[in-house]
Design a protein around this motif. Structure first.
Motif, PDB file in Angstrom:
ATOM      1  N   SER A  55       0.889  -0.994  -0.237  1.00  0.00           N
ATOM      2  CA  SER A  55      -0.005   0.334   0.073  1.00  0.00           C
ATOM      3  C   SER A  55       0.826   1.322   0.210  1.00  0.00           C
ATOM      4  O   SER A  55       0.443   2.295  -0.489  1.00  0.00           O
ATOM      5  N   THR A  62      -6.054   2.678  -2.297  1.00  0.00           N
ATOM      6  CA  THR A  62      -6.797   2.601  -1.325  1.00  0.00           C
ATOM      7  C   THR A  62      -6.618   1.561  -1.434  1.00  0.00           C
ATOM      8  O   THR A  62      -6.441   0.493  -2.168  1.00  0.00           O
ATOM      9  N   ASP A  63      -6.737   0.418   0.230  1.00  0.00           N
ATOM     10  CA  ASP A  63      -6.572  -0.299   0.874  1.00  0.00           C
ATOM     11  C   ASP A  63      -7.750  -1.712   0.102  1.00  0.00           C
ATOM     12  O   ASP A  63      -7.310  -2.721  -0.007  1.00  0.00           O
ATOM     13  N   LYS A  64      -8.940  -1.015  -0.148  1.00  0.00           N
ATOM     14  CA  LYS A  64     -10.071  -1.902  -0.593  1.00  0.00           C
ATOM     15  C   LYS A  64     -10.026  -2.381  -2.137  1.00  0.00           C
ATOM     16  O   LYS A  64     -10.031  -3.106  -3.291  1.00  0.00           O
ATOM     17  N   MET A  65      -9.117  -0.612  -3.076  1.00  0.00           N
ATOM     18  CA  MET A  65      -8.577  -1.353  -4.858  1.00  0.00           C
ATOM     19  C   MET A  65      -7.351  -1.940  -4.672  1.00  0.00           C
ATOM     20  O   MET A  65      -7.020  -2.688  -5.520  1.00  0.00           O
ATOM     21  N   SER A  67      -6.962  -4.982  -2.160  1.00  0.00           N
ATOM     22  CA  SER A  67      -7.301  -5.933  -1.903  1.00  0.00           C
ATOM     23  C   SER A  67      -8.289  -6.384  -2.993  1.00  0.00           C
ATOM     24  O   SER A  67      -7.084  -7.253  -3.228  1.00  0.00           O
ATOM     25  N   LYS A  68      -8.698  -5.650  -3.689  1.00  0.00           N
ATOM     26  CA  LYS A  68      -8.918  -6.357  -5.004  1.00  0.00           C
ATOM     27  C   LYS A  68      -8.762  -7.006  -6.356  1.00  0.00           C
ATOM     28  O   LYS A  68      -8.659  -7.493  -7.164  1.00  0.00           O
TER      29      LYS A  68
END
Length: 123
Positions: A55, A62-65, A67-68
């Motif tokens: 990260s 972003t953390d969400k992106m 992760s995806k």
């Protein structure tokens, strides 16, 4: 580089051959598409990293992106996720041998990007 392109163009003589040549390119672009996947793979080229390290290395994600994108890379066998039995659990991501086959592609993209920058903005 131009010589390679001319050879690639010269080989394709029919619509079927064109389609056959484009399918692998489409597949590759589908796997590597987006802003982040190559940046993640480049950051992992120096060795295994934890989520937060990636990260910080991939500025702006972003953390969400992240992760995806890591899940997508794992599905396509470009990244391995290893969970260690610690408390709290430690998770590391590592580039696979398969992902290392992209090194030449990444180098070619870097070289082209430098030429493109010179062409467009003179730097």
């Amino acid at each position: 580089m131009m010589e390679i392109q001319e050879k690639a163009i010269a080989i394709i003589h029919s619509p079927e051959e064109c389609k056959g040549a484009l399918l692998p390119v489409r597949d590759a672009l589908e796997v590597l598409s987006g802003r982040w996947k190559l940046q993640i793979l480049i950051s992992l080229s120096s060795g295994p990293m934890r989520f937060k390290q990636i990260s910080k290395a991939v500025i702006g994600i972003t953390d969400k992106m992240l992760s995806k994108e890591l899940k997508d890379l794992e599905i396509n066998k470009l990244v391995v996720r290893t969970v260690y039995d610690t408390f709290p659990p430690t998770v590391e991501y590592t580039a696979t041998e398969h992902s290392k086959s992209l090194q030449g592609v990444i180098e070619a993209l870097k070289d082209w990007g430098m030429l493109h920058r010179k062409e467009i903005i003179g730097k």
